[in-house]
Enzyme design. Structure first.
Site, PDB file in Angstrom:
ATOM      1  N   VAL A   1       0.835  -1.199   0.000  1.00  0.00           N
ATOM      2  CA  VAL A   1       0.000   0.000   0.000  1.00  0.00           C
ATOM      3  C   VAL A   1       0.873   1.253   0.000  1.00  0.00           C
ATOM      4  CG1 VAL A   1      -1.751   1.307   1.297  1.00  0.00           C
ATOM      5  CG2 VAL A   1      -1.922  -1.180   1.146  1.00  0.00           C
ATOM      6  N   CYS A   2       1.989   1.205   0.685  1.00  0.00           N
ATOM      7  CA  CYS A   2       2.852   2.385   0.851  1.00  0.00           C
ATOM      8  C   CYS A   2       3.241   3.050  -0.471  1.00  0.00           C
ATOM      9  CB  CYS A   2       4.092   2.029   1.667  1.00  0.00           C
ATOM     10  SG  CYS A   2       3.705   1.428   3.326  1.00  0.00           S
ATOM     11  N   PRO A   3       3.682   2.302  -1.504  1.00  0.00           N
ATOM     12  CA  PRO A   3       4.059   3.005  -2.730  1.00  0.00           C
ATOM     13  C   PRO A   3       2.879   3.682  -3.418  1.00  0.00           C
ATOM     14  CG  PRO A   3       4.234   0.626  -3.029  1.00  0.00           C
ATOM     15  CD  PRO A   3       3.988   0.871  -1.579  1.00  0.00           C
TER      16      PRO A   3
END
Length: 188
Positions: free
Chosen positions: A47-49
């Site tokens: 999810v972070c990118p």
């Protein structure tokens, strides 16, 4: 968590930023303009990118609003550079990525998951005096929306510039605001 309205605590971190390489950042560097601390659990994840790419897409608008963005995870600045160099989404990032491997910043903002050594997915908006005005924390699997963050920053900037005025739900720049009074209580 009573952190809204408090001043950010001292920290020292090494950042990676495209075009600048590695450099040190502390709480004094943050003061004087609006800042976003954009915590995420870890580099090279899922999810972070998507969130960081979304933030990168809003970065030029935020800079035009005199806002600096600091991405923060418990990874090192070396890991941030490696991720930036290897990921098409992360290579879009032009804002500083702070390494918080000693967990100082994550602890200062109350978002460290100690049992894992990772930060929560959290966002803090800090005013030019270094005071926290907005915060958002979501669970691991729920990504944030940078456009909504921009809207919240515009509202916070408006309220700061217009004492006695508040921004109602779904307020957008240029919309009507409210002047709190006894006449409005329960009538809106």
């Amino acid at each position: 968590m009573g952190i809204i309205g408090t001043e950010i605590k001292p920290f020292n971190a090494t950042a990676f930023q495209e075009g600048k390489g590695f450099f040190d950042v502390n709480e004094g560097d943050v003061k004087g303009k609006w800042a976003v601390f954009f915590f995420y659990p870890a580099d090279f994840t899922f999810v972070c990118p998507t969130e960081l790419e979304d933030m990168a897409d809003q970065y030029s608008e935020l800079q035009g609003m005199d806002v600096e963005v600091y991405a923060v995870s418990t990874d090192t600045h070396f890991s941030h550079k490696a991720w930036h160099d290897s990921s098409p989404a992360i290579s879009k990032i032009k804002f500083p990525m702070l390494g918080d491997q000693l967990h100082t910043i994550s602890n200062n903002f109350g978002v460290l998951r100690e049992s894992m050594g990772l930060s929560d997915r959290a966002t803090f908006v800090v005013d030019p005096d270094g005071v926290i005005q907005v915060m958002e924390i979501t669970c691991e699997g729920v990504g944030r929306n940078a456009s909504e963050l921009v809207r919240k920053i515009k509202a916070a900037q408006y309220v700061r510039a217009h004492p006695g005025q508040v921004c109602p739900a779904k307020w957008e720049e240029g919309s009507e605001t409210l002047a709190p009074s006894l006449d409005l209580v329960g009538k809106i």
